[in-house]
Design a protein around this motif. Structure first.
Motif, PDB file in Angstrom:
ATOM      1  N   ILE A 102      43.547  36.944  25.770  1.00 38.33           N
ATOM      2  CA  ILE A 102      43.242  36.809  27.193  1.00 38.33           C
ATOM      3  C   ILE A 102      44.041  37.860  27.946  1.00 38.33           C
ATOM      4  CG2 ILE A 102      43.283  35.287  29.200  1.00 38.33           C
ATOM      5  CD1 ILE A 102      42.980  32.928  27.322  1.00 38.33           C
ATOM      6  N   ILE A 103      43.336  38.786  28.580  1.00 37.63           N
ATOM      7  CA  ILE A 103      43.963  39.880  29.311  1.00 37.63           C
ATOM      8  C   ILE A 103      43.960  39.513  30.788  1.00 37.63           C
ATOM      9  CG2 ILE A 103      43.871  42.345  29.838  1.00 37.63           C
ATOM     10  CD1 ILE A 103      42.366  42.718  27.200  1.00 37.63           C
ATOM     11  N   GLY A 104      45.165  39.387  31.348  1.00 44.53           N
ATOM     12  CA  GLY A 104      45.306  38.898  32.721  1.00 44.53           C
ATOM     13  C   GLY A 104      45.601  37.414  32.718  1.00 44.53           C
ATOM     14  N   SER A 105      46.504  36.991  31.821  1.00 46.06           N
ATOM     15  CA  SER A 105      46.710  35.565  31.535  1.00 46.06           C
ATOM     16  C   SER A 105      47.674  34.859  32.473  1.00 46.06           C
ATOM     17  CB  SER A 105      47.232  35.413  30.101  1.00 46.06           C
ATOM     18  OG  SER A 105      48.475  36.107  29.940  1.00 46.06           O
ATOM     19  N   SER A 106      48.269  35.561  33.434  1.00 43.16           N
ATOM     20  CA  SER A 106      49.352  34.963  34.218  1.00 43.16           C
ATOM     21  C   SER A 106      48.962  34.535  35.620  1.00 43.16           C
ATOM     22  CB  SER A 106      50.518  35.954  34.320  1.00 43.16           C
ATOM     23  OG  SER A 106      50.121  37.128  35.008  1.00 43.16           O
ATOM     24  N   ALA A 107      47.734  34.831  36.057  1.00 43.45           N
ATOM     25  CA  ALA A 107      47.363  34.546  37.442  1.00 43.45           C
ATOM     26  C   ALA A 107      45.868  34.288  37.557  1.00 43.45           C
ATOM     27  CB  ALA A 107      47.763  35.710  38.362  1.00 43.45           C
ATOM     28  N   GLY A 144      48.220  36.239  25.009  1.00 42.26           N
ATOM     29  CA  GLY A 144      47.956  36.463  26.420  1.00 42.26           C
ATOM     30  C   GLY A 144      48.688  37.714  26.868  1.00 42.26           C
ATOM     31  N   LEU A 145      48.027  38.559  27.634  1.00 47.63           N
ATOM     32  CA  LEU A 145      48.612  39.799  28.122  1.00 47.63           C
ATOM     33  C   LEU A 145      48.623  39.797  29.641  1.00 47.63           C
ATOM     34  CD1 LEU A 145      49.637  42.747  27.822  1.00 47.63           C
ATOM     35  CD2 LEU A 145      47.223  43.443  27.700  1.00 47.63           C
ATOM     36  N   PHE A 195      52.804  35.738  24.212  1.00 45.42           N
ATOM     37  CA  PHE A 195      52.539  36.444  25.465  1.00 45.42           C
ATOM     38  C   PHE A 195      53.234  37.798  25.457  1.00 45.42           C
ATOM     39  CE2 PHE A 195      51.769  32.048  26.485  1.00 45.42           C
ATOM     40  CZ  PHE A 195      50.624  32.115  27.271  1.00 45.42           C
ATOM     41  N   VAL A 196      52.480  38.829  25.817  1.00 45.67           N
ATOM     42  CA  VAL A 196      52.980  40.197  25.901  1.00 45.67           C
ATOM     43  C   VAL A 196      52.994  40.617  27.358  1.00 45.67           C
ATOM     44  CG1 VAL A 196      52.524  42.606  25.306  1.00 45.67           C
ATOM     45  CG2 VAL A 196      52.178  40.813  23.593  1.00 45.67           C
ATOM     46  N   ASN A 197      54.069  41.236  27.787  1.00 47.46           N
ATOM     47  CA  ASN A 197      54.185  41.744  29.148  1.00 47.46           C
ATOM     48  C   ASN A 197      54.028  43.265  29.112  1.00 47.46           C
ATOM     49  OD1 ASN A 197      54.617  41.635  31.937  1.00 47.46           O
ATOM     50  ND2 ASN A 197      56.813  41.968  31.714  1.00 47.46           N
ATOM     51  N   GLY A 198      52.940  43.770  29.650  1.00 50.31           N
ATOM     52  CA  GLY A 198      52.704  45.203  29.607  1.00 50.31           C
ATOM     53  C   GLY A 198      51.464  45.583  30.392  1.00 50.31           C
ATOM     54  N   ASP A 199      51.302  46.881  30.632  1.00 53.96           N
ATOM     55  CA  ASP A 199      50.172  47.427  31.377  1.00 53.96           C
ATOM     56  C   ASP A 199      48.947  47.476  30.459  1.00 53.96           C
ATOM     57  OD1 ASP A 199      48.340  48.912  32.809  1.00 53.96           O
ATOM     58  OD2 ASP A 199      49.760  50.479  33.392  1.00 53.96           O
ATOM     59  N   THR A 213      50.318  49.685  25.144  1.00 58.52           N
ATOM     60  CA  THR A 213      50.194  48.229  25.225  1.00 58.52           C
ATOM     61  C   THR A 213      49.092  47.737  24.302  1.00 58.52           C
ATOM     62  OG1 THR A 213      51.004  48.163  27.506  1.00 58.52           O
ATOM     63  CG2 THR A 213      49.691  46.298  26.756  1.00 58.52           C
ATOM     64  N   LYS A 214      47.986  48.443  24.277  1.00 61.20           N
ATOM     65  CA  LYS A 214      46.898  48.056  23.365  1.00 61.20           C
ATOM     66  C   LYS A 214      47.401  48.031  21.925  1.00 61.20           C
ATOM     67  CE  LYS A 214      42.840  49.549  26.037  1.00 61.20           C
ATOM     68  NZ  LYS A 214      43.492  49.794  27.336  1.00 61.20           N
TER      69      LYS A 214
END
Length: 398
Positions: free
Chosen positions: A47-52, A72-73, A108-112, A118-119
């Motif tokens: 899931i890309i954009g998992s924090s909001a 989640g990224l 969960f990965v924190n990155g652009d 990041t990919k």
């Protein structure tokens, strides 16, 4: 950083700090609204954009209802000596705790998300933990800018009409009491339109699918969904017919391109058209605060939350419910918003709205509360007079 009392300070929609306990309670409340489904194998998802916003809702609903595992990224700012972390940082910590409590192997990965580095990090993690690949990719990215990984050029998205300028009503939250005012927005240039498509269109979504395919991380029957929005005719000039709408049209058109890549795994690519919600991305769109407040004034508590829509999405993707696609093969989760009788009432409110009548027509208090909840404030059950520790570490990649 020592524990301290954290208060909501900021300008308009933008708050400087977030409340860790409030963010945790928001995540817990969303989790508690989801009923677990009967399941057998745990699906694996990225899931890309998992924090909001809808990405967060998709993550929580997937973990709670179907026990999804995966990665989640998101891209969040850590705490500093002067500032708390972003709200998405704290929401991610709480989501990770809920996943662990449910026995879900979710990291969960924190990155652009736009960068190749990041990919690579995410693909390496997926390859190590889930060598059989993934079943789902949910793409939910709303970003102001993107540095292209090939050209190195930075593209800035804009929220402007196309072709000619546009005047509309909007709510001004810069003062203590929100006020109704008229604004004028100049049209976008061709370059601004192209830049917005580069940021918010489907190019990066397709790059993610290509990268997963190249690493053989797509399981048979793989499904990817990019989240989109259409909205009302009241906001169409600045949204669907504006620069952001051009980007969304590109996103939806990209699904056809991705389908070709997925033919070898009998996969599918869809866009999901979600309904209106108060998110950090949507608050920046002129007229959206007014429209969403009027919509809430019409629907009240029957307005569908992002978590309710995410449950509906997962039920359809997993086959528990039949896919509800429109004539353009888009998954439609916004029918409740665009029902003719609802839009008729919202339009009537929009036309009647004046500085003197707006408080009776729109649920401005609800909207203001929802904006504060984005940062972990105004959440029931949280003691905001108690000191809170903001220096919390990112969850380990277990």
């Amino acid at each position: 950083m020592t524990a301290r009392i954290i208060t909501p300070r900021g300008r308009g929609f933008l708050l400087f700090d977030s409340h860790p306990a409030g963010c945790a309670k928001v995540v817990q409340d969303m989790h508690d609204q989801v009923a677990p489904a009967t399941m057998h194998d745990r699906p694996t998802a990225l899931i890309i954009g998992s924090s909001a916003g809808y990405g967060l809702a998709a993550t929580i609903a997937g973990i709670r209802r179907y026990g999804i595992q995966g990665v989640g990224l998101c891209f969040e700012r850590p705490p500093t000596d002067r500032r708390t972390a972003t709200a998405g940082w704290y929401r991610t910590l709480s989501t990770a705790e809920l996943a662990a409590g449910a026995g879900s192997d979710f990291s969960f990965v924190n990155g652009d998300a736009f960068t190749d580095d990041t990919k690579q990090q995410v693909l390496d993690l997926l390859g190590t933990k889930f060598d059989g690949g993934i079943d789902y990719l949910i793409y939910s990215v709303a970003a102001p800018r993107r540095t292209h990984p090939v050209s190195g050029q930075t593209h800035q998205s804009v929220l402007k009409p196309i072709g000619q300028g546009y005047g509309t009503k909007t709510l001004d939250f810069s003062r203590d009491v929100p006020t109704l005012k008229d604004i004028w927005i100049d049209p976008a240039t061709d370059a601004e339109k192209a830049d917005t498509i580069k940021v918010m269109g489907g190019e990066d979504w397709a790059r993610w699918v290509d990268a997963l395919a190249a690493r053989r991380l797509l399981r048979p029957g793989f499904t990817t969904v990019a989240l989109s929005y259409i909205g009302s005719h009241l906001t169409s000039q600045i949204y669907r017919q504006g620069t952001i709408g051009a980007a969304k049209a590109h996103l939806e058109g990209t699904a056809l391109t991705i389908e070709g890549v997925l033919s070898g795994v009998d996969g599918r690519a869809l866009t999901s058209v979600n309904g209106a919600a108060v998110t950090q991305a949507s608050t920046a769109i002129p007229g959206t605060a007014l429209y969403t407040s009027l919509l809430r004034g019409v629907l009240g508590a029957t307005m569908q939350s992002p978590i309710a829509q995410a449950v509906d999405m997962w039920d359809q993707l997993t086959g528990a419910h039949e896919l509800q696609l429109d004539e353009e093969s888009r998954l439609r989760l916004d029918r409740w918003e665009l029902h003719p009788s609802v839009q008729e009432q919202v339009t009537e409110g929009w036309e009647k709205a004046t500085p003197d009548t707006i408080a009776d027509l729109a649920d401005i208090d609800w909207f203001t509360t929802e904006v504060r909840r984005l940062y972990g404030f105004a959440v029931n059950g949280v003691d905001y007079t108690a000191p809170c520790e903001p220096d919390l570490p990112w969850p380990t990649l277990g």
